[in-house]
Design a protein around this motif. Structure first.
Motif, PDB file in Angstrom:
ATOM      1  N   ALA A 108      -5.551   1.801  -6.251  1.00 33.27           N
ATOM      2  CA  ALA A 108      -6.416   1.213  -5.409  1.00 33.27           C
ATOM      3  C   ALA A 108      -5.961  -0.139  -5.109  1.00 33.27           C
ATOM      4  O   ALA A 108      -6.292  -0.899  -3.987  1.00 33.27           O
ATOM      5  CB  ALA A 108      -7.882   0.722  -6.375  1.00 33.27           C
ATOM      6  N   ASN A 109      -4.975  -0.671  -5.865  1.00 31.25           N
ATOM      7  CA  ASN A 109      -4.238  -1.970  -5.433  1.00 31.25           C
ATOM      8  C   ASN A 109      -3.054  -1.689  -5.336  1.00 31.25           C
ATOM      9  O   ASN A 109      -2.091  -2.628  -5.840  1.00 31.25           O
ATOM     10  CB  ASN A 109      -4.683  -3.078  -6.401  1.00 31.25           C
ATOM     11  CG  ASN A 109      -6.114  -3.403  -6.614  1.00 31.25           C
ATOM     12  OD1 ASN A 109      -6.641  -3.949  -5.352  1.00 31.25           O
ATOM     13  ND2 ASN A 109      -6.838  -3.211  -7.783  1.00 31.25           N
ATOM     14  N   SER A 110      -2.382  -0.702  -4.634  1.00 34.24           N
ATOM     15  CA  SER A 110      -0.913  -0.491  -4.855  1.00 34.24           C
ATOM     16  C   SER A 110      -0.183  -1.398  -3.882  1.00 34.24           C
ATOM     17  O   SER A 110      -0.732  -1.900  -2.940  1.00 34.24           O
ATOM     18  CB  SER A 110      -0.675   0.910  -4.209  1.00 34.24           C
ATOM     19  OG  SER A 110      -1.128   0.917  -2.994  1.00 34.24           O
ATOM     20  N   PRO A 111       0.925  -1.982  -4.156  1.00 33.11           N
ATOM     21  CA  PRO A 111       1.816  -2.928  -3.523  1.00 33.11           C
ATOM     22  C   PRO A 111       1.592  -2.624  -2.161  1.00 33.11           C
ATOM     23  O   PRO A 111       2.100  -1.388  -1.732  1.00 33.11           O
ATOM     24  CB  PRO A 111       3.188  -2.917  -4.585  1.00 33.11           C
ATOM     25  CG  PRO A 111       2.824  -2.508  -5.650  1.00 33.11           C
ATOM     26  CD  PRO A 111       1.753  -1.442  -5.586  1.00 33.11           C
ATOM     27  N   GLY A 112       1.576  -3.498  -1.338  1.00 34.13           N
ATOM     28  CA  GLY A 112       1.812  -3.417   0.131  1.00 34.13           C
ATOM     29  C   GLY A 112       0.541  -3.101   0.864  1.00 34.13           C
ATOM     30  O   GLY A 112       0.384  -2.857   1.963  1.00 34.13           O
ATOM     31  N   THR A 113      -0.617  -3.128   0.195  1.00 32.59           N
ATOM     32  CA  THR A 113      -2.071  -2.779   0.832  1.00 32.59           C
ATOM     33  C   THR A 113      -2.821  -3.550   0.770  1.00 32.59           C
ATOM     34  O   THR A 113      -3.671  -3.543   1.445  1.00 32.59           O
ATOM     35  CB  THR A 113      -2.325  -1.286   0.086  1.00 32.59           C
ATOM     36  OG1 THR A 113      -2.700  -1.518  -1.393  1.00 32.59           O
ATOM     37  CG2 THR A 113      -1.314  -0.153   0.469  1.00 32.59           C
ATOM     38  N   ALA A 114      -2.915  -4.617  -0.293  1.00 36.67           N
ATOM     39  CA  ALA A 114      -4.039  -5.167  -0.592  1.00 36.67           C
ATOM     40  C   ALA A 114      -3.895  -6.713  -0.486  1.00 36.67           C
ATOM     41  O   ALA A 114      -4.353  -7.645   0.263  1.00 36.67           O
ATOM     42  CB  ALA A 114      -4.864  -4.798  -1.832  1.00 36.67           C
ATOM     43  N   ASP A 115      -2.870  -7.119  -1.518  1.00 32.77           N
ATOM     44  CA  ASP A 115      -2.307  -8.511  -1.664  1.00 32.77           C
ATOM     45  C   ASP A 115      -1.268  -8.842  -0.617  1.00 32.77           C
ATOM     46  O   ASP A 115      -0.116  -8.517  -0.883  1.00 32.77           O
ATOM     47  CB  ASP A 115      -2.031  -8.506  -2.994  1.00 32.77           C
ATOM     48  CG  ASP A 115      -1.480  -9.914  -3.360  1.00 32.77           C
ATOM     49  OD1 ASP A 115      -1.503 -10.966  -2.672  1.00 32.77           O
ATOM     50  OD2 ASP A 115      -1.049 -10.150  -4.632  1.00 32.77           O
ATOM     51  N   PRO A 116      -1.419  -9.796   0.220  1.00 33.31           N
ATOM     52  CA  PRO A 116      -0.514 -10.456   0.927  1.00 33.31           C
ATOM     53  C   PRO A 116       0.999 -10.544   0.380  1.00 33.31           C
ATOM     54  O   PRO A 116       1.951 -10.420   0.975  1.00 33.31           O
ATOM     55  CB  PRO A 116      -1.168 -11.306   1.752  1.00 33.31           C
ATOM     56  CG  PRO A 116      -2.462 -11.328   1.599  1.00 33.31           C
ATOM     57  CD  PRO A 116      -2.708 -10.570   0.456  1.00 33.31           C
ATOM     58  N   ALA A 117       0.726 -11.136  -0.731  1.00 30.48           N
ATOM     59  CA  ALA A 117       2.043 -11.400  -1.340  1.00 30.48           C
ATOM     60  C   ALA A 117       2.943 -10.203  -1.668  1.00 30.48           C
ATOM     61  O   ALA A 117       4.094 -10.469  -2.152  1.00 30.48           O
ATOM     62  CB  ALA A 117       1.494 -11.979  -2.788  1.00 30.48           C
ATOM     63  N   THR A 118       2.456  -9.082  -1.722  1.00 31.77           N
ATOM     64  CA  THR A 118       3.092  -7.645  -1.935  1.00 31.77           C
ATOM     65  C   THR A 118       3.773  -7.398  -0.358  1.00 31.77           C
ATOM     66  O   THR A 118       4.245  -6.231  -0.517  1.00 31.77           O
ATOM     67  CB  THR A 118       2.207  -6.784  -2.646  1.00 31.77           C
ATOM     68  OG1 THR A 118       1.432  -6.404  -1.731  1.00 31.77           O
ATOM     69  CG2 THR A 118       1.908  -7.291  -3.785  1.00 31.77           C
ATOM     70  N   PHE A 119       3.367  -7.711   0.401  1.00 34.39           N
ATOM     71  CA  PHE A 119       3.577  -7.298   1.966  1.00 34.39           C
ATOM     72  C   PHE A 119       5.148  -7.495   2.335  1.00 34.39           C
ATOM     73  O   PHE A 119       5.539  -8.775   2.212  1.00 34.39           O
ATOM     74  CB  PHE A 119       2.646  -7.746   2.991  1.00 34.39           C
ATOM     75  CG  PHE A 119       1.453  -7.430   2.978  1.00 34.39           C
ATOM     76  CD1 PHE A 119       0.706  -6.614   1.995  1.00 34.39           C
ATOM     77  CD2 PHE A 119       0.496  -8.156   3.727  1.00 34.39           C
ATOM     78  CE1 PHE A 119      -0.628  -6.345   2.254  1.00 34.39           C
ATOM     79  CE2 PHE A 119      -0.783  -7.894   4.001  1.00 34.39           C
ATOM     80  CZ  PHE A 119      -1.336  -6.864   2.888  1.00 34.39           C
ATOM     81  N   ARG A 120       5.855  -6.477   2.409  1.00 34.75           N
ATOM     82  CA  ARG A 120       7.307  -6.968   2.741  1.00 34.75           C
ATOM     83  C   ARG A 120       7.742  -6.716   4.106  1.00 34.75           C
ATOM     84  O   ARG A 120       8.452  -7.262   4.886  1.00 34.75           O
ATOM     85  CB  ARG A 120       8.216  -5.608   2.059  1.00 34.75           C
ATOM     86  CG  ARG A 120       8.098  -5.580   0.610  1.00 34.75           C
ATOM     87  CD  ARG A 120       8.443  -7.116  -0.149  1.00 34.75           C
ATOM     88  NE  ARG A 120       8.084  -7.008  -1.491  1.00 34.75           N
ATOM     89  CZ  ARG A 120       7.090  -7.901  -2.181  1.00 34.75           C
ATOM     90  NH1 ARG A 120       6.600  -8.921  -1.391  1.00 34.75           N
ATOM     91  NH2 ARG A 120       6.836  -7.791  -3.339  1.00 34.75           N
ATOM     92  N   PHE A 121       6.518  -6.163   5.083  1.00 30.54           N
ATOM     93  CA  PHE A 121       7.082  -6.318   6.602  1.00 30.54           C
ATOM     94  C   PHE A 121       6.133  -7.591   6.891  1.00 30.54           C
ATOM     95  O   PHE A 121       5.271  -8.076   6.563  1.00 30.54           O
ATOM     96  CB  PHE A 121       6.049  -4.993   7.141  1.00 30.54           C
ATOM     97  CG  PHE A 121       6.692  -3.576   7.041  1.00 30.54           C
ATOM     98  CD1 PHE A 121       7.778  -3.426   7.518  1.00 30.54           C
ATOM     99  CD2 PHE A 121       5.860  -2.814   6.286  1.00 30.54           C
ATOM    100  CE1 PHE A 121       8.428  -2.062   7.237  1.00 30.54           C
ATOM    101  CE2 PHE A 121       6.304  -1.535   6.013  1.00 30.54           C
ATOM    102  CZ  PHE A 121       7.593  -1.086   6.530  1.00 30.54           C
ATOM    103  N   SER A 122       6.687  -8.158   8.185  1.00 29.93           N
ATOM    104  CA  SER A 122       6.121  -9.026   8.940  1.00 29.93           C
ATOM    105  C   SER A 122       6.377  -8.826  10.459  1.00 29.93           C
ATOM    106  O   SER A 122       7.445  -8.606  10.834  1.00 29.93           O
ATOM    107  CB  SER A 122       6.618 -10.311   8.306  1.00 29.93           C
ATOM    108  OG  SER A 122       8.131 -10.318   8.657  1.00 29.93           O
ATOM    109  N   HIS A 123       5.409  -9.472  11.238  1.00 31.63           N
ATOM    110  CA  HIS A 123       5.355  -9.073  12.714  1.00 31.63           C
ATOM    111  C   HIS A 123       5.077 -10.534  13.034  1.00 31.63           C
ATOM    112  O   HIS A 123       3.860 -11.064  12.734  1.00 31.63           O
ATOM    113  CB  HIS A 123       4.468  -8.084  12.939  1.00 31.63           C
ATOM    114  CG  HIS A 123       4.170  -7.965  14.558  1.00 31.63           C
ATOM    115  ND1 HIS A 123       3.118  -8.019  15.053  1.00 31.63           N
ATOM    116  CD2 HIS A 123       5.220  -7.469  15.344  1.00 31.63           C
ATOM    117  CE1 HIS A 123       3.290  -7.791  16.400  1.00 31.63           C
ATOM    118  NE2 HIS A 123       4.713  -7.270  16.669  1.00 31.63           N
ATOM    119  N   ASP A 124       5.481 -11.145  14.138  1.00 33.20           N
ATOM    120  CA  ASP A 124       5.433 -12.477  14.775  1.00 33.20           C
ATOM    121  C   ASP A 124       5.347 -13.452  13.659  1.00 33.20           C
ATOM    122  O   ASP A 124       4.217 -14.259  13.861  1.00 33.20           O
ATOM    123  CB  ASP A 124       4.330 -12.391  15.562  1.00 33.20           C
ATOM    124  CG  ASP A 124       4.713 -11.522  16.850  1.00 33.20           C
ATOM    125  OD1 ASP A 124       5.898 -11.380  17.234  1.00 33.20           O
ATOM    126  OD2 ASP A 124       3.515 -11.006  17.505  1.00 33.20           O
ATOM    127  N   GLY A 125       5.953 -13.196  12.493  1.00 35.35           N
ATOM    128  CA  GLY A 125       5.793 -14.347  11.760  1.00 35.35           C
ATOM    129  C   GLY A 125       4.611 -14.238  10.442  1.00 35.35           C
ATOM    130  O   GLY A 125       4.713 -14.920   9.594  1.00 35.35           O
TER     131      GLY A 125
END
Length: 369
Positions: A108-125
């Protein structure tokens, strides 16, 4: 680093293919090069805004090669061929240790899906989530090591890609969720990638009759080579056939719903095919995941001792069963090559989804390489 990826920027739009930024893996994560990604109808639900925040990098079905491992990762090494599992398995929660890793508490809270701190992609900053924490529509992605399943490098990666979701969901819906037994009469509604594999699983489990229903006659042409013994374009015709071949139950022993958008009329029609002590399994989602699409006569269910159940990931344990499915494929006992109807370059992904919606493919696959 930079990577090409297909993003869904807003509900209802087409996929936007562009170059985005990707941060390196942190502890417990790996950098994977996704060589292939399956085009699944669940990604259409993301497109309609029903499966998480947008914008997002799409894709949850895929296969590739590990290119870098983060601190603390064990069991995976650079160069390993892997299948993506859209539900991570922690191996420690009650669900995992009791053999139900498809319900892992960490999903339910897997990395990259809920917490922005776990997002490794970025688009336009701006940080951007990955669908199911995977983002297989990107050539490169950083994911939790818990979502990667090591596979035999001899198996073609385009085959591994479709096993990672569609095959397991359909196969498991028959073998695990419906518990198909030798001699059963089984009906599968929806002859897409999930439904075809439900038919294949039912045949493997010993079903006597495997009846496939789909409104698109072109899709039914694939059904017989995957185990179907009869095909129909309407539930009325299928119902008459099923009652004739299974008169004691006065209906099917098992009905599996594998439609891309499972609506209330579809569920009601599916229930109408079910016989005494029958098992109705819902394996296809509705476009609105909170839609109340089950309206059934409860007292009749009591009188006939019927079972209605849902299944996620075919009730499979992917880390255990992906290798098993691939081994059965290597032995020639199940069909996987035939599932890949067409391959598309990433820039042609919208054409691939148009073909999916038109019912042209069992499974289209994006080939990143």
């Amino acid at each position: 680093m930079k990577t090409q990826a297909a993003l869904m920027l807003a509900p209802g739009e087409d996929w936007t293919v562009t170059e985005i930024d990707l941060a390196p893996p942190q502890a417990g994560e790996v950098l994977v090069e996704f060589t292939h990604a399956g085009l699944c109808f669940s990604d259409e639900h993301l497109r309609h805004g029903g499966l998480g925040d947008l914008p997002a990098v799409g894709g949850h079905e895929g296969a590739g090669i590990i290119r870098e491992v983060g601190e603390g990762v064990t069991g995976l090494a650079v160069g390993d061929h892997v299948a993506a599992s859209f539900i991570p398995a922690c191996g420690r929660c009650d669900w995992c240790v009791t053999g139900h890793s498809n319900l892992c508490s960490s999903a339910a809270n897997s990395p990259g899906t809920a917490d922005p701190a776990t997002f490794r992609f970025s688009h336009d900053g701006e940080p951007v989530p990955a669908n199911c924490g995977l983002g297989t529509f990107a050539r490169y992605s950083v994911v939790s090591a818990k979502t990667m399943v090591k596979v035999n490098p001899v198996v073609p990666l385009e085959v591994v890609a479709v096993v990672s979701c569609g095959v397991l969901t359909g196969w498991g819906a028959a073998v695990h969720s419906a518990e198909v037994r030798v001699g059963d009469t089984v009906v599968v509604i929806g002859a897409g990638g999930v439904g075809i594999n439900a038919a294949q699983g039912a045949k493997f489990a010993g079903a006597r009759h495997v009846v496939m229903i789909d409104m698109n006659p072109a899709k039914l042409e694939f059904a017989r080579q995957f185990g179907a013994t009869a095909e129909f374009t309407s539930t009325d015709e299928a119902g008459a056939f099923v009652r004739s071949v299974n008169p004691v139950a006065d209906g099917a022993d098992v009905v599996i719903v594998a439609t891309g958008n499972t609506t209330e009329p579809i569920v009601t029609a599916a229930y109408g095919l079910l016989g005494k002590r029958g098992r109705l399994v819902l394996a296809g989602m509705s476009q609105d995941v909170f839609d109340k699409n089950v309206q059934l006569p409860g007292t009749q269910i009591i009188f006939k001792e019927q079972t209605i159940k849902g299944t996620i990931y075919g009730s499979c344990n992917p880390r255990h069963e992906i290798p098993i499915i691939l081994d059965l494929y290597a032995q020639g006992r199940i069909k996987l090559d035939e599932l890949v109807s067409a391959q598309y370059a990433l820039e042609d992904i919208n054409e691939g989804f148009a073909d999916l919606r038109a019912g042209k493919n069992l499974r289209g696959v994006v080939a990143h390489a």
